[in-house]
Design a protein around this motif. Structure first.
Motif, PDB file in Angstrom:
ATOM      1  N   ARG A 126      -5.245 -17.504  -0.446  1.00 22.63           N
ATOM      2  CA  ARG A 126      -4.999 -17.990  -1.818  1.00 22.63           C
ATOM      3  C   ARG A 126      -4.302 -16.927  -2.673  1.00 22.63           C
ATOM      4  N   GLY A 127      -3.291 -16.293  -2.098  1.00 26.43           N
ATOM      5  CA  GLY A 127      -2.496 -15.325  -2.844  1.00 26.43           C
ATOM      6  C   GLY A 127      -3.067 -13.931  -2.909  1.00 26.43           C
ATOM      7  N   ALA A 128      -4.259 -13.717  -2.334  1.00 29.06           N
ATOM      8  CA  ALA A 128      -4.895 -12.392  -2.371  1.00 29.06           C
ATOM      9  C   ALA A 128      -4.878 -11.754  -0.985  1.00 29.06           C
ATOM     10  N   ARG A 182      -3.579  -3.050 -12.301  1.00 31.91           N
ATOM     11  CA  ARG A 182      -3.895  -4.437 -12.658  1.00 31.91           C
ATOM     12  C   ARG A 182      -4.223  -5.282 -11.428  1.00 31.91           C
ATOM     13  N   ILE A 183      -4.803  -4.651 -10.415  1.00 38.48           N
ATOM     14  CA  ILE A 183      -5.219  -5.368  -9.209  1.00 38.48           C
ATOM     15  C   ILE A 183      -6.692  -5.761  -9.378  1.00 38.48           C
ATOM     16  N   GLN A 184      -6.970  -7.050  -9.196  1.00 34.79           N
ATOM     17  CA  GLN A 184      -8.356  -7.517  -9.253  1.00 34.79           C
ATOM     18  C   GLN A 184      -8.980  -7.349  -7.877  1.00 34.79           C
ATOM     19  N   SER A 199     -11.236  -8.468  -1.355  1.00 36.98           N
ATOM     20  CA  SER A 199     -10.022  -9.186  -1.756  1.00 36.98           C
ATOM     21  C   SER A 199      -9.283  -8.420  -2.846  1.00 36.98           C
ATOM     22  N   LEU A 200      -7.974  -8.328  -2.684  1.00 39.50           N
ATOM     23  CA  LEU A 200      -7.114  -7.688  -3.689  1.00 39.50           C
ATOM     24  C   LEU A 200      -6.146  -8.740  -4.221  1.00 39.50           C
ATOM     25  N   ARG A 201      -6.268  -9.036  -5.507  1.00 39.61           N
ATOM     26  CA  ARG A 201      -5.361 -10.013  -6.120  1.00 39.61           C
ATOM     27  C   ARG A 201      -4.380  -9.260  -7.019  1.00 39.61           C
ATOM     28  N   PHE A 202      -3.092  -9.386  -6.705  1.00 35.05           N
ATOM     29  CA  PHE A 202      -2.068  -8.594  -7.373  1.00 35.05           C
ATOM     30  C   PHE A 202      -1.558  -9.276  -8.652  1.00 35.05           C
TER      31      PHE A 202
END
Length: 329
Positions: free
Chosen positions: A249-251, A301-303, A317-320
């Motif tokens: 899912r994009g992460a 700004r990585i979640q 998980s790393l969401r950019f």
């Protein structure tokens, strides 16, 4: 409304004086048996003069309050944007604030100088320590026995700890070290895995890298550092199975089949120095790697989020961010 109440509270002495003045005028008119019409005229004139004074003074108060509120939002405006003092007390406050600002600038300059010297020292130390590490690795390359393989691993760990110390210092001013651009996620991920290949091979752990999103907005060096810290934990706490890296899912997801993390430890794993139950069982844990990873991720700004089940493994998980989010920085 709040500003009006604050103004009235600040000028309560003036309000009391006005009320006493009106009361005295009425009292004198009564004692002198003066015609009530004249008393009313006098009261109206005094009230009109008072209202004029309040409007002029209130306008100045409002402008000054707005200036101070703007400075409160942007403290870098101090002291040059301070409102001009209009009385002796204001001048004393103004001089006091300017003195504090000057002292703060001196302390900041001193801190920046010490930080720069500290970073320079650690950078020099890391480069110097790598020389004997490289020399020992060359000596060990000619040997292929079990002890040589163990020593190569330990040398690798020493080198990683040295780099970790340097990153710890640089994180103090990470904003000045960031180079945000479009990065090849596949390339960065494979480089991080290759760096830890020695440990993966020795511990007989598998690594599966699925097709990843080609480009993300980030800093390649710091993103690589985050991935290396995650892989370091994977190797440290995985004894059977391996690591899987994929997109979900994009992460970007880094999952392992390790010992997992206790539910009560999960909220605190990014705290400085916190090792949790696993760390207490493994005396080598410092609680610094994940702390530095979280700080670097926040700067980029990585979640970053973690899911784990004891005895089954951990999933990070790393969401950019998108490019527009960096434009707002």
């Amino acid at each position: 409304m709040r500003n009006l109440l604050a103004y009235l509270n600040a000028r309560r002495a003036m309000l009391i004086f006005f009320a006493l003045t009106v009361l005295i005028i009425r009292l004198l008119g009564y004692l002198a048996a003066q015609d009530t019409v004249y008393v009313k005229y006098e009261t109206v004139l005094v009230s009109f003069a008072f209202v004029c004074v309040v409007l002029i003074d209130g306008g100045r108060y409002r402008r000054k309050l707005r200036q101070l509120q703007q400075i409160g939002l942007r403290t870098e405006l101090l002291p040059r944007e301070l409102p001009d003092p209009n009385d002796a007390l204001s001048r004393e406050y103004d001089e006091l604030i300017r003195a504090f600002c000057k002292e703060n600038e001196q302390l900041r300059a001193k801190y920046n100088l010490e930080s720069a010297e500290q970073e320079e020292y650690y950078t020099l130390w890391v480069h110097q320590i790598k020389t004997p590490i490289s020399a020992m690795r060359l000596l060990l390359d000619n040997r292929n026995d079990e002890n040589a393989r163990l020593l190569k691993q330990e040398l690798f760990k020493v080198e990683q700890y040295a780099d970790l110390a340097l990153k710890f210092v640089k994180l103090g001013d990470i904003a000045g070290d960031l180079v945000v651009e479009l990065c090849d996620l596949n390339e960065i991920t494979r480089a991080a895995v290759k760096k830890y290949s020695l440990l993966f091979v020795y511990n007989k752990l598998s690594v599966e890298i699925e097709p990843l999103e080609k480009e993300v907005v980030s800093d390649s060096m710091w993103l690589g550092f985050i991935l290396q810290q995650l892989l370091s934990n994977c190797v440290k706490y995985t004894h059977v199975g391996g690591v899987r890296i994929y997109m979900e899912r994009g992460a970007l997801v880094v999952s392992d089949t390790g010992i997992g993390i206790r539910k009560e430890d999960l909220p605190r794993i990014f705290e400085k120095g916190y090792t949790g139950y696993n760390g207490r069982m493994d005396n080598r844990a410092s609680g610094i790697g994940l702390y530095l990873s979280k700080r670097a991720a926040d700067a980029l700004r990585i979640q970053i989020s973690v899911e784990s089940e004891l005895g089954k493994g951990t999933k990070v998980s790393l969401r950019f961010p998108i490019r527009d989010e960096f434009m707002e920085m």
